[in-house]
Write an enzyme that holds these catalytic residues in place. Sequence first.
Site, PDB file in Angstrom:
ATOM      1  N   LYS A  50      21.382 -54.833  22.119  1.00 37.62           N
ATOM      2  CA  LYS A  50      22.513 -55.672  22.556  1.00 37.62           C
ATOM      3  C   LYS A  50      22.633 -56.892  21.634  1.00 37.62           C
ATOM      4  O   LYS A  50      23.734 -57.261  21.211  1.00 37.62           O
ATOM      5  CB  LYS A  50      22.307 -56.137  24.005  1.00 37.62           C
ATOM      6  CG  LYS A  50      22.460 -55.023  25.014  1.00 37.62           C
ATOM      7  CD  LYS A  50      22.023 -55.455  26.403  1.00 37.62           C
ATOM      8  CE  LYS A  50      21.929 -54.269  27.338  1.00 37.62           C
ATOM      9  NZ  LYS A  50      21.316 -54.588  28.631  1.00 37.62           N
ATOM     10  N   GLN A  94      18.209 -58.960  31.743  1.00 37.49           N
ATOM     11  CA  GLN A  94      17.798 -57.556  31.657  1.00 37.49           C
ATOM     12  C   GLN A  94      16.970 -57.173  32.896  1.00 37.49           C
ATOM     13  O   GLN A  94      15.997 -57.840  33.234  1.00 37.49           O
ATOM     14  CB  GLN A  94      16.975 -57.336  30.367  1.00 37.49           C
ATOM     15  CG  GLN A  94      16.594 -55.906  30.112  1.00 37.49           C
ATOM     16  CD  GLN A  94      17.791 -54.989  29.849  1.00 37.49           C
ATOM     17  OE1 GLN A  94      18.717 -55.351  29.133  1.00 37.49           O
ATOM     18  NE2 GLN A  94      17.775 -53.812  30.445  1.00 37.49           N
ATOM     19  N   ASP A 117      27.653 -58.448  32.788  1.00 36.86           N
ATOM     20  CA  ASP A 117      27.159 -57.161  33.284  1.00 36.86           C
ATOM     21  C   ASP A 117      28.010 -56.693  34.471  1.00 36.86           C
ATOM     22  O   ASP A 117      28.007 -55.516  34.820  1.00 36.86           O
ATOM     23  CB  ASP A 117      25.704 -57.305  33.767  1.00 36.86           C
ATOM     24  CG  ASP A 117      24.702 -56.740  32.768  1.00 36.86           C
ATOM     25  OD1 ASP A 117      25.059 -55.802  32.040  1.00 36.86           O
ATOM     26  OD2 ASP A 117      23.558 -57.240  32.731  1.00 36.86           O
TER      27      ASP A 117
END
Length: 282
Positions: A50, A94, A117
């Site tokens: 990412k 994460q 997200d």
Amino acid sequence: MPAKIIDGKKIADSILGKLKDKIKNSRQKPGLAIVLVGSNPASEIYVNSKEKSFEDVGGYCERHDLNEGISEIDLLNLLNSLNNNPKIHGILVQLPLPKQIDENLVTNSISPHKDVDGFTSVNLGHLFSENTILAPATARAVLHLIESTDIKIEGKNAVVVGRSNIVGKPVAMMLLEKNATVTICHSKTKNLVEHTKKADILVAAAGKPKLIKKEMVKEGAVVIDVGINRVDGRIIGDVDFENVKEVAGFITPVPGGVGPMTIAMLMENTLKAMELENKIKS
Ligand SMILES: NC(=O)c1ccc[n+]([C@@H]2O[C@H](COP(=O)([O-])OP(=O)(O)OC[C@H]3O[C@@H](n4cnc5c(N)ncnc54)[C@H](OP(=O)(O)O)[C@@H]3O)[C@@H](O)[C@H]2O)c1
């Protein structure tokens, strides 16, 4: 006739190329903060990828690698400072997080406008109101890949295997919004094959290697494999790709399908978050 392979990497690269041009021509750089707690090898691979993608498109990326033993309050304080940092438009934490930390609390501590997200309850709630702001990246990736086939979603039988809040449920909501008739299957579903066999669009998001076999798939179906499973040092999906491709109409590979598209959608969400913030300020 064997299925057409949906090349997620190629589609993602094209989206990232467009984002790169957009950022190059913009006076402001989108800023992304990535928070990684501990040293889970799979999480490190995702985070590195990412970070690299975001830097490649010309964004500003700030990485916070935190000790496995960090307290919940310290993590919440970091998120609070990132929420208030004008250079940061998107925040990624994460998952999974270590046991001492309440994942739900942490996720919902991200400002919904920086939640690239799309995991906060606010952003998930928007999916129900058909008024999405920042939708979950993997679910957006799945929809994008289905749409890339030019198959009309409206009126189709869509079956989603998996009901997690971050993949299965958002995918099902988005397919419903596109007027598919949606069935959601899970670990307590009886006779899975009875459902999957009727699917014109089949999304596998169970995290079970090769769960979906050839005899479970309708001829000509669009099969999207979200699964990422590590087996004998290899990454494989939830679909028995080699055999299912003999009956499906379209199929995504693993790797090279949903994975790269999810990253492209995350990057797109971060740019959208920056544009949203500018709109709010003006
Ligand atoms: N490519 C990407 O970018 C990306 C992004 C996110 C996730 N993933 C991958 O996608 C997979 C799913 O992720 P997730 O976070 O949604 O996983 P999760 O939270 O573990 O959810 C898995 C879901 O699958 C269901 N399930 C498990 N075994 C099943 C079976 N035998 N038959 C039918 N349903 C079954 C579970 O049912 P219950 O609810 O009854 O337990 C659950 O709803 C994982 O492999 C993950 O690594 C990939």
